[in-house]
Enzyme design. Structure first.
Site, short mmCIF file in Angstrom:
data_model
loop_
_atom_site.label_atom_id
_atom_site.label_comp_id
_atom_site.label_asym_id
_atom_site.label_seq_id
_atom_site.Cartn_x
_atom_site.Cartn_y
_atom_site.Cartn_z
CE LYS A 65 26.35 28.78 -0.69
NZ LYS A 65 26.29 28.68 0.77
P1 NAD Z 1 21.01 19.19 1.87
O1 NAD Z 1 21.10 18.98 0.42
O2 NAD Z 1 21.81 18.33 2.79
O3 NAD Z 1 19.48 19.12 2.34
C1 NAD Z 1 18.46 19.89 1.78
C2 NAD Z 1 17.14 19.36 2.31
O4 NAD Z 1 16.08 20.23 1.90
C3 NAD Z 1 16.79 17.96 1.77
O5 NAD Z 1 16.15 17.21 2.78
C4 NAD Z 1 15.81 18.27 0.64
O6 NAD Z 1 14.95 17.20 0.34
C5 NAD Z 1 15.07 19.44 1.26
N1 NAD Z 1 14.36 20.29 0.32
C6 NAD Z 1 14.80 20.77 -0.86
N2 NAD Z 1 13.83 21.50 -1.45
C7 NAD Z 1 12.77 21.46 -0.61
C8 NAD Z 1 11.47 22.02 -0.65
N3 NAD Z 1 11.08 22.75 -1.69
N4 NAD Z 1 10.62 21.79 0.39
C9 NAD Z 1 11.03 21.05 1.45
N5 NAD Z 1 12.25 20.49 1.55
C10 NAD Z 1 13.10 20.70 0.53
O7 NAD Z 1 21.37 20.75 2.12
P2 NAD Z 1 21.88 21.43 3.45
O8 NAD Z 1 23.35 21.49 3.42
O9 NAD Z 1 21.17 20.85 4.61
O10 NAD Z 1 21.37 22.93 3.21
C11 NAD Z 1 20.07 23.35 3.54
C12 NAD Z 1 20.05 24.86 3.67
O11 NAD Z 1 20.97 25.26 4.67
C13 NAD Z 1 20.46 25.62 2.42
O12 NAD Z 1 19.75 26.85 2.38
C14 NAD Z 1 21.93 25.91 2.65
O13 NAD Z 1 22.39 27.01 1.91
C15 NAD Z 1 21.90 26.20 4.13
N6 NAD Z 1 23.18 26.05 4.82
C16 NAD Z 1 23.90 24.89 4.77
C17 NAD Z 1 25.08 24.79 5.49
C18 NAD Z 1 25.87 23.51 5.55
O14 NAD Z 1 26.84 23.45 6.33
N7 NAD Z 1 25.52 22.46 4.82
C19 NAD Z 1 25.57 25.90 6.21
C20 NAD Z 1 24.82 27.07 6.25
C21 NAD Z 1 23.63 27.13 5.56
#
Ligand code: NAD
Length: 416
Positions: free
Chosen positions: A106
């Site tokens: 990461k």
């Molecule tokens: P992103 O940046 O696209 O979206 C994050 C979302 O969470 C946004 O809508 C943001 O406003 C919201 N957010 C942030 N802090 C918040 C809070 N305190 N309360 C409520 N909402 C909040 O990110 P993403 O890629 O969708 O990732 C989200 C999660 O999924 C993370 O934990 C990431 O590690 C995990 N993840 C992502 C992927 C991927 O392919 N992008 C894969 C596996 C896991």
């Protein structure tokens, strides 16, 4: 004052519990929990006003026993080395659960991209890439998007790395745009994987999908795609939220409209046909399925007893603390753990990398059907083992993953 949750402490606790159950020998145990490599870099950036700022950047490779390191890059003001170590470790287990031939890594930069211009973010990304270029590469460590990074960020990383090498290297990152070697289906893959495991869970629990009420925390890549696809298979999404606020409609929110609205306004609050609700109450809304898809440490011992969902599908990494996990298990809530529920992203990242290495690309149907098979098979293995051993889905997923990485380590042996 409330103690801040340290994701790495959570990660070690989760591992120790499973290492005890597996009766792992002490040497292997130590080998598996310690990250293989931790790179800390200073990232100097010229800001738009001509001043210089230096950001802290990290890349951690937790384990590469089963293949090259793989994991996203996060831009967030709360990024710390411990958070990146935890996320890298979870990647190792996640790749092992779905059996893709990768280790875990990461990266992250401590920065608030919402306060930076696109040009500043581009310069930050390019310099960070140059700094970590000594340890990444298609056969070594392959970054992907995470919180606040996206296909554009991946393009800059791919371009910078390629410039340093002197030739195009599409396989150095995944989650790229299609024009430069991305894969069809990658953008929605994590949310699609969440949908597949929810569908399997509903079947196993003898429930009916139709009109199931769903609440989704976080409306970025994972949350919005999970919501769209769950809506498509008949669920009713009654609550969505982002970092700025939360909205609710007990009759169901039109998710396509919500996606368009967020694209144009940047926020869910104000979405027509919804009412704003207090974000503090959001996770305890009455619903059947809860999808945390924001950040880690959201479900804690302070709110776990208020959750009303029957199923929790962890789209986010590490959203539940170990104390909360025990409460949820005792209450009979079916938790599909992050290392299984959100593994759709890394699975299609793996497909993207394979396509880049072959220079031969698949249709979206091929990608989605391969993803469906991976998610269904992994869900079945974890569910069968959890049922047989009367453990939580998390413990069963960890046992499967840790045992696979331990076996790879034993077989390879230790150099010299
Ligand atoms: P992103 O940046 O696209 O979206 C994050 C979302 O969470 C946004 O809508 C943001 O406003 C919201 N957010 C942030 N802090 C918040 C809070 N305190 N309360 C409520 N909402 C909040 O990110 P993403 O890629 O969708 O990732 C989200 C999660 O999924 C993370 O934990 C990431 O590690 C995990 N993840 C992502 C992927 C991927 O392919 N992008 C894969 C596996 C896991």
């Amino acid at each position: 004052m409330k103690k801040k949750i340290n994701p790495y402490e959570i990660c070690v606790k989760q591992f120790n519990k499973v290492a005890d159950k597996l009766e792992l020998e002490p040497g292997i145990r130590e080998f598996l929990i310690k990250p293989k490599r931790q790179l800390i870099v200073s990232v100097p950036v010229e800001m738009d006003d001509g001043s210089y700022k230096v950001f802290d950047g990290y890349r951690v490779q937790h384990n590469i026993a089963r293949g090259p390191a793989k994991g996203g890059i996060r831009y967030h003001q709360n990024v710390t080395l411990d958070e990146v170590k935890a996320l890298a470790t979870w990647m190792t287990w996640k790749c092992a659960v779905v059996n893709v031939p990768y280790g875990g890594a990461k990266g992250g930069i401590t920065c608030d991209p919402t306060k930076m211009s696109a040009r500043e973010i581009e310069r930050l990304t390019r310099r960070y890439t140059a700094e970590i270029s000594i340890i990444i590469g298609p056969e070594k460590d392959i970054p992907a998007p995470d919180v606040n990074t996206n296909a554009q960020t991946m393009s800059w990383i791919m371009d910078t790395y390629s410039v340093l090498k002197g030739y195009s290297v599409p396989g150095v990152v995944t989650g790229k745009p299609l024009f430069i070697g991305g894969s069809l289906g990658r953008d929605a893959a994590t949310g699609r994987g969440v949908m597949y495991v929810v569908r399997e869970a509903v079947k196993c629990l003898g429930l009916q999908l139709n009109d199931m009420k769903v609440v989704v925390q976080g409306f970025g890549n994972v949350g919005s795609n999970a919501a769209l696809l769950l809506e498509e298979i008949g669920c009713k999404i009654i609550g969505i939220c982002d970092v700025y606020g939360a909205v609710y409609n007990k009759k169901g929110i039109d998710i396509k409209k919500a996606v368009d609205f967020v694209r144009s306004t940047g926020k869910v609050v104000g979405l027509p046909d919804t009412e704003p609700i207090d974000p503090a109450e959001f996770l305890s809304l009455e619903c059947d399925i809860l999808v945390p898809a924001a950040l880690e440490g959201q479900i804690t011992k302070d709110n776990a007893d208020k959750i009303q969902a029957k199923i929790i599908a962890e789209g986010a990494n590490g959203p539940t603390t170990p104390e909360a996990d025990e409460i949820l298990f005792d209450r009979g809530i079916f938790v599909i753990p992050d290392i299984l529920a959100n593994a759709g992203g890394v699975s299609v990242s793996y497909f993207e990398w394979v396509q880049d290495l072959m220079a031969h690309y698949w249709t979206e149907e091929e990608v989605n059907s391969k993803l469906e098979k991976i998610m269904k098979d992994a869900f079945k293995q974890v569910y069968d083992s959890a049922t047989a051993q009367k453990t939580s889905m998390r413990d069963a997923a960890y046992m499967l993953a840790v045992a696979r990485v331990a076996e790879a380590t034993r077989i390879r042996g230790i150099y010299p």
